[in-house]
Structures are given as C-alpha cells and as structure tokens.
Design an enzyme around this catalytic site. Sequence first.
Site, short mmCIF file in Angstrom:
data_model
loop_
_atom_site.label_atom_id
_atom_site.label_comp_id
_atom_site.label_asym_id
_atom_site.label_seq_id
_atom_site.Cartn_x
_atom_site.Cartn_y
_atom_site.Cartn_z
CB SER A 1 -0.95 0.01 1.19
OG SER A 1 -1.97 -0.92 0.98
CE LYS B 1 -3.89 0.65 -0.87
NZ LYS B 1 -4.53 0.23 0.41
CE1 TYR C 1 -4.63 -1.26 -4.26
CE2 TYR C 1 -5.39 -3.53 -4.27
CZ TYR C 1 -4.98 -2.41 -3.58
OH TYR C 1 -4.89 -2.45 -2.21
CE1 TYR D 1 -4.69 1.49 4.45
CE2 TYR D 1 -3.28 0.26 5.94
CZ TYR D 1 -3.58 0.71 4.67
OH TYR D 1 -2.75 0.40 3.65
CB VAL E 1 0.05 -5.81 4.19
CG1 VAL E 1 -1.19 -5.21 4.83
CG2 VAL E 1 -0.14 -6.08 2.72
N1 GLN Z 1 -2.40 -5.38 -1.84
C1 GLN Z 1 -2.87 -5.30 -0.49
C2 GLN Z 1 -4.35 -5.56 -0.43
O1 GLN Z 1 -5.05 -5.14 -1.29
C3 GLN Z 1 -2.52 -3.95 0.06
C4 GLN Z 1 -3.00 -3.75 1.47
C5 GLN Z 1 -2.07 -2.96 2.32
O2 GLN Z 1 -0.86 -2.88 2.09
N2 GLN Z 1 -2.61 -2.43 3.40
O3 GLN Z 1 -4.85 -6.16 0.47
#
Ligand code: GLN
Length: 307
Positions: free
Chosen positions: A63, A66, A191, A243, A261
């Site tokens: 993420s 993003k 994505y 988050y 993650v």
């Molecule tokens: N690719 C992961 C997902 O969609 C990204 C989530 C994350 O890093 N928080 O679950």
Amino acid sequence: MNYQLILDEISQEIQPLLHEGKVADYIPALADVNKNQFAMSITLFDGTTHNIGSTNELFSIQSISKVFSFTKALKIYRISLYNRIGKEPSGNPFNSLVQLEYEHGIPRNPFINAGAINVTDSLISHYKDASMAYEEVLSFIKAISEESSIYSNEIVANSEMLNGYRNMALANLMKSFNNLDNETKEVVQTYFKQCAIEMNTKMLSRSMLYLANRGVDPITNIRYISEPQAKRINAVMLTCGHYDASGDFAYKVGLPGKSGVGGGIVALVPNLMGICVWSPGLNEQGNSLVGTKALELFTTKTGLSIF
Ligand code: GLN
C-alpha cells in the site's frame, strides 16, 4: 545531529519486539517472509543517507504504492478527483466493505483499498489502457527514487489475484454504484501489480523527498506536483496513511506516513528528509509493528515530529 548513532540505538531497542506481529499471510506469496528482519533508511536533501539493518533487501511495497498512484491521479484530475473519492479518515480496516455500501460506493480516501482501486481506475481511464497506467506509475516511482531497476513481482501479484475476493468485492460494489469506469478484474489486476512492486528502504526513503520539499525533488530540482498538491498529499498521509491506526500513528510518531502490508512504512520530515523503515511483522491494523515503534523512537530521540 548524529543520525547514524540514533539509528544504531533504535536498531538495538527494537530487537525484543522482532518476534511480535504477524506477516501478511492472507497473501500466500508473502506468508513465508522471515519476520525477524529490520531495516531503516533516511535520505537528506543533499542526498546523504544513513542506514541500519537490511537496507538492500527488496520487499513488497504494497500500500505504499498508493501514495504514488494518488500523486499521479491528483496531478491529472486535480480537485475533480474528489468527485469519486473522499479525503477523510475511514476509521475502518483497509479492506472494509461496510462503509462503502452506506456511502454509495464513494471510498473515504485514496489510501484504503477501495480508494486506491478507484484511483487506479481513474488512471486507466486517463491513459486509456491498463498496462499504460501501470507503466506510468512505475516510471514515476523510478524517477523519484532515481532507480531504474525497480520491477513488480509477478508471483506476488498473481498470488493476490488468486485470493483477491475481497478486493474484487470492493471493485464490484463501486461498479454497482457507477463509481468505476473500467472492468473490475482489469482494475484490480492493475492495482495488485502496482502493490507487488519491490523496493528497499534506501529507494523508498529517497522517493519521499518530493513530498518533503513541497513537490520539488531537492536533488534533481524536478517539480513533480504543485506545492498545494504536496501539502494535501502529506495531509492525507497524516490522517489516513495508517487506516484505523492513523490517529495512533500521528500520536506516537507525528509525521505524514504510509504503511504497506509488506511491512514497510514511508514517512517524511517536511523540509528535511525522507524516511523508510521495514519489518514484516504487522500489528492488528496491518501496519508494521516494529516499524511503527522505530519511527516513534526516531521522532522522540530527534525531536523531529511536525508537532
Ligand atoms: N495489496 C494489499 C491488499 O489489497 C494492500 C494492502 C495494504 O498494504 N494495506 O490487500
């Protein structure tokens, strides 16, 4: 300030925590990553870096990507981007479906999964092609980290696609509310490809400099985004980058930051440096447990928080 000494101290102090946390085993290709790893890098505006731990080790940025796709989309669509995504903290887990339903398919912000999937969709529409949209994000990442070797790990992307029911559900829900232009599978695949990009802490700390310096890379002097846009991306990182633990991160660390993650966290000290820390064990909200602690120690020891 003796940054190297501070990084050495942090590396000592986090050792007892390394066995805690849980790797992101909901992505099978990431389940086998060794939890006992730690790396931290800072990059200053003159390019000086300080490093501790496995800073050459590549990991899945997940993420963190993003931030880069949001940067691209905000530059292209400006405030009209907010017709399709919000900019408020969600207070919910990153992959939650509930809020998206009662808010009519408009994701709260670009950093929860629904928001990032929506951003990817907006890029596919703009470039009129999914692989082009991905290539544009990748070449932006290569430019801001001055590293041409960066690639996406296909095994990780495919592993996520095979198990991506929840992300597909988020995309389908947005599509049902007419808030997704392209085919859901294509959007989610793009994505995942972006999430599966691999980098190390050196590259990622370098990549944060444009955000620490009001949109201009202080080393190459290239302007990537306007000053107000940089301000806004930093604000969304601070309020939404972790988050439902964003408040906790602001409270403990006090810097704009974004987690993934894969165990990475990027952060920046405005007008001074880019930072990246990596340790794969995650806390309950899916943020690196040791990474959060290391950043807390860093801002406590240096006094370098924005507060
Ligand atoms: N690719 C992961 C997902 O969609 C990204 C989530 C994350 O890093 N928080 O679950």
